[in-house]
Design a protein around this motif. Structure first.
Motif, PDB file in Angstrom:
ATOM      1  N   ASN A 110       4.793  -3.869   3.820  1.00  0.00           N
ATOM      2  CA  ASN A 110       3.606  -3.912   2.956  1.00  0.00           C
ATOM      3  C   ASN A 110       2.856  -2.584   2.958  1.00  0.00           C
ATOM      4  O   ASN A 110       1.742  -2.478   2.459  1.00  0.00           O
ATOM      5  CB  ASN A 110       2.679  -5.083   3.307  1.00  0.00           C
ATOM      6  CG  ASN A 110       2.123  -5.001   4.716  1.00  0.00           C
ATOM      7  OD1 ASN A 110       2.160  -3.945   5.350  1.00  0.00           O
ATOM      8  ND2 ASN A 110       1.594  -6.111   5.190  1.00  0.00           N
ATOM      9  N   MET A 111       3.491  -1.545   3.531  1.00  0.00           N
ATOM     10  CA  MET A 111       2.895  -0.212   3.539  1.00  0.00           C
ATOM     11  C   MET A 111       4.013   0.817   3.589  1.00  0.00           C
ATOM     12  O   MET A 111       4.784   0.855   4.544  1.00  0.00           O
ATOM     13  CB  MET A 111       1.970  -0.081   4.758  1.00  0.00           C
ATOM     14  CG  MET A 111       1.217   1.215   4.847  1.00  0.00           C
ATOM     15  SD  MET A 111      -0.064   1.144   6.131  1.00  0.00           S
ATOM     16  CE  MET A 111      -1.480   0.574   5.195  1.00  0.00           C
ATOM     17  N   TYR A 142      -0.354  -4.950   9.033  1.00  0.00           N
ATOM     18  CA  TYR A 142       0.412  -3.913   8.344  1.00  0.00           C
ATOM     19  C   TYR A 142       1.794  -3.730   8.948  1.00  0.00           C
ATOM     20  O   TYR A 142       1.944  -3.555  10.148  1.00  0.00           O
ATOM     21  CB  TYR A 142      -0.319  -2.569   8.406  1.00  0.00           C
ATOM     22  CG  TYR A 142      -1.690  -2.606   7.783  1.00  0.00           C
ATOM     23  CD1 TYR A 142      -1.844  -2.818   6.410  1.00  0.00           C
ATOM     24  CD2 TYR A 142      -2.824  -2.444   8.562  1.00  0.00           C
ATOM     25  CE1 TYR A 142      -3.112  -2.858   5.831  1.00  0.00           C
ATOM     26  CE2 TYR A 142      -4.098  -2.479   7.994  1.00  0.00           C
ATOM     27  CZ  TYR A 142      -4.232  -2.687   6.632  1.00  0.00           C
ATOM     28  OH  TYR A 142      -5.475  -2.720   6.075  1.00  0.00           O
ATOM     29  N   THR A 167       0.837  -1.199   0.000  1.00  0.00           N
ATOM     30  CA  THR A 167       0.000   0.000   0.000  1.00  0.00           C
ATOM     31  C   THR A 167       0.872   1.251   0.000  1.00  0.00           C
ATOM     32  O   THR A 167       1.777   1.384   0.827  1.00  0.00           O
ATOM     33  CB  THR A 167      -0.913   0.020   1.252  1.00  0.00           C
ATOM     34  OG1 THR A 167      -1.731  -1.141   1.237  1.00  0.00           O
ATOM     35  CG2 THR A 167      -1.785   1.265   1.268  1.00  0.00           C
ATOM     36  N   SER A 225       4.393  -1.040   8.406  1.00  0.00           N
ATOM     37  CA  SER A 225       4.540   0.274   7.800  1.00  0.00           C
ATOM     38  C   SER A 225       5.993   0.734   7.911  1.00  0.00           C
ATOM     39  O   SER A 225       6.431   1.238   8.933  1.00  0.00           O
ATOM     40  CB  SER A 225       3.601   1.264   8.514  1.00  0.00           C
ATOM     41  OG  SER A 225       3.856   2.594   8.123  1.00  0.00           O
TER      42      SER A 225
END
Ligand SMILES: *Cc1c(COP(=O)(O)O)cnc(C)c1O
Length: 215
Positions: free
Chosen positions: A205-206, A187, A18, A189
């Motif tokens: 993944n962020m 998440y 993301t 981040s």
């Protein structure tokens, strides 16, 4: 140009990562240009600035609060954020729980870790993390959705990578040991303009990108 920069970044990163566009210093117009380019995850770091944009844009974006959060400002965020990335103390979690309870709203948050141990950064130190996790079982209006950290301030890619590897290891460990109602590790981040490539290689993944979108 904003839309071209976004297109370039999107083409460089895997689909399941993301992209949070960090609009923290940007005007309303620039923020709207991000939405028009198809990115709906926006990162803000000041409650005041966020509220101004929220007044106009409402719940169309998914709002990510990424800045240091003062306890007395929590009440303004409840019910408006997709994710608060910067939860760094039990005291702050207590306030989020209390305000959420008042309004009957569960808040999704990430725990921010200070793995680089830089005085200038907030975040939980690794040795205090277990104590924080132990406190969580009683909460009903706060959900831990993952972890956030910033890479160290250095040009040394090995040092940056080391921190991201550490964060991923801690994330996986919590995911394995403590998944339940309150802790749901979804998440990870990590990664900003200068280091998101390394962060993704190490399992982010962020990513939270500001300068590369707006320069
Ligand atoms: C400002 C900020 C970012 C974006 O940084 P860039 O270097 O502009 O990509 C990401 N995360 C946090 C927590 C920030 O404060």
């Amino acid at each position: 140009m904003i839309s071209e920069n976004i297109k370039r970044i999107k083409s460089e990163i895997p689909e399941d990562v993301t992209l949070v566009a960090v609009t923290k210093y940007q005007s309303l117009e620039a923020t709207q240009a991000v939405l028009e380019a198809g990115i709906f995850d926006l990162g803000e770091s000041k409650v005041q600035d966020f509220l101004k944009k929220y007044e106009v844009l409402g719940d169309q974006p998914r709002w990510h609060f990424i800045g240091h959060l003062q306890k007395n400002k929590v009440k303004y965020l409840i019910g408006k954020t997709f994710l608060i990335h910067s939860v760094d103390s039990i005291e702050l979690m207590d306030v989020i729980e209390k305000e959420g309870k008042k309004q009957g709203i569960v808040t999704d948050v990430l725990l921010q870790l200070n793995l680089a141990r830089e005085d200038s950064k907030s975040g939980i130190l690794e040795e205090n993390l277990q104590t924080v996790l132990n406190e969580l079982s009683g909460y009903q209006f706060i959900r831990i959705k993952g972890l956030m950290a910033m890479g160290p301030l250095t040009q040394n890619n090995d040092k940056i990578r080391e921190i991201f590897v550490d964060l991923k290891r801690i994330y996986d460990k919590i995911k394995e040991e403590s998944v339940g109602e309150v802790i749901q590790m979804n998440y990870l981040s990590m990664g900003m303009t200068d280091d998101y490539t390394i962060a993704i290689e190490e399992g982010s993944n962020m990513i939270r990108v500001g300068r590369k979108i707006f320069s």
